[in-house]
Design an enzyme around this catalytic site. Structure first.
Site, PDB file in Angstrom:
ATOM      1  N   SER A 121       0.922  -1.272   0.229  1.00 49.23           N
ATOM      2  CA  SER A 121      -0.050  -0.011   0.034  1.00 49.23           C
ATOM      3  C   SER A 121       0.826   1.260  -0.036  1.00 49.23           C
ATOM      4  CB  SER A 121      -0.893  -0.052   1.102  1.00 49.23           C
ATOM      5  OG  SER A 121      -1.983   1.089   1.186  1.00 49.23           O
ATOM      6  N   ASP A 148      -9.964  -4.295  -5.012  1.00 54.73           N
ATOM      7  CA  ASP A 148      -9.368  -3.211  -4.267  1.00 54.73           C
ATOM      8  C   ASP A 148     -10.349  -1.960  -4.297  1.00 54.73           C
ATOM      9  OD1 ASP A 148      -7.979  -1.271  -3.172  1.00 54.73           O
ATOM     10  OD2 ASP A 148      -6.083  -2.218  -3.659  1.00 54.73           O
ATOM     11  N   HIS A 193      -7.945  -4.669  -0.709  1.00 53.19           N
ATOM     12  CA  HIS A 193      -6.866  -3.887  -0.492  1.00 53.19           C
ATOM     13  C   HIS A 193      -5.934  -4.572   0.463  1.00 53.19           C
ATOM     14  CE1 HIS A 193      -4.622  -0.194  -0.788  1.00 53.19           C
ATOM     15  NE2 HIS A 193      -4.134  -0.182   0.058  1.00 53.19           N
TER      16      HIS A 193
HETATM   17  C1  MLT Z   1      -1.191   5.893  -0.243  1.00 51.60           C
HETATM   18  O1  MLT Z   1      -1.381   7.078   0.382  1.00 51.60           O
HETATM   19  O2  MLT Z   1       0.043   5.774  -0.366  1.00 51.60           O
HETATM   20  C2  MLT Z   1      -2.336   5.190  -0.616  1.00 51.60           C
HETATM   21  O3  MLT Z   1      -3.505   5.988  -0.391  1.00 51.60           O
HETATM   22  C3  MLT Z   1      -2.485   3.981   0.113  1.00 51.60           C
HETATM   23  C4  MLT Z   1      -2.447   4.148   1.615  1.00 51.60           C
HETATM   24  O4  MLT Z   1      -3.780   4.235   1.763  1.00 51.60           O
HETATM   25  O5  MLT Z   1      -1.575   4.393   2.341  1.00 51.60           O
END
Ligand code: MLT
Length: 212
Positions: A110, A160, A191
């Site tokens: 992520s 996701d 996700h």
């Molecule tokens: C990010 O901010 O890199 C993406 O939205 C994934 C997350 O939620 O961290």
């Protein structure tokens, strides 16, 4: 396992079992820390070294690797600055611990996958390969870097809610245009990190011989 602070990055480090063996750079998701992905490293490559920093940015108390303005909307100036900071940290860690800097493989989930993708695009040569779980396009650099001989696995979730399929395809196309050898694998879930991600990443790592 060593704990330390280098350039402001709280981190864990474990040397590879063999000298000049590969090192997994573990990059956690939002709200995680340097311990989160240690079990994953054990499942993927138990004899590899491990370098696992904690993201320095806090979003309502949750560590991240760069600032975002909203979900999926990134603060690009901060992202660029933090990407360079992370690249410098990897170099400083290689100096301190003596691991082979040409054999660093990112494993990011992520937010961690997003900064790993940014590292590939802004600092080519730092990573020999990357396992990107639930990644988005972090930024589009001009000009594109040369990522020839860099192997990348995108492990993405069919359902996701945060990363649309078209976004994943856009990242695969971007990395391929830069010359990376990209494998895109669709997982049935959302996700969250699943067993299928772990199994898929392990067999991909074997196939591309990054751990040999
Ligand atoms: C990010 O901010 O890199 C993406 O939205 C994934 C997350 O939620 O961290």
């Amino acid at each position: 396992m060593t704990s330390g602070d280098l350039g402001g990055f709280v981190h864990r480090y474990q040397p590879p079992a063999v000298q000049n063996g590969p090192t997994l750079l573990l990059l956690h998701g939002t709200g995680g820390n340097e311990d989160d992905l240690l079990p994953l490293a054990g499942m993927l490559a138990p004899t590899s070294g491990v370098l696992s920093p904690r993201g320095k940015v806090l979003e309502r108390g949750m560590p991240r690797f760069f600032r975002r303005l909203a979900e999926g909307v990134f603060d690009l100036e901060d992202l660029k600055r933090r990407t360079i900071e992370l690249a410098d940290f990897i170099g400083a860690a290689a100096d301190r611990y003596g691991f082979d800097r040409s054999r660093v493989i990112a494993v990011g989930f992520s937010n961690g996958a997003n900064i790993a993708a940014s590292l590939l695009l802004l600092r080519p040569g730092v990573l020999a390969g990357a396992v990107l779980i639930r990644a988005m396009v972090p930024l589009v650099p001009e000009p594109l870097p040369s990522l020839a001989s860099t192997r990348v696995l995108l492990s993405s979730g069919r359902r996701d809610p945060l990363v649309a399929a078209v976004e994943t395809e856009r990242l695969a196309t971007l990395l391929r245009k830069a010359g990376a050898d990209v494998t895109l694998v669709w997982q049935p879930g959302g996700h969250e990190l699943t067993r299928e991600d772990v199994d898929g990443a392990r067999s991909w790592l074997e196939t591309v011989h990054l751990l040999d």
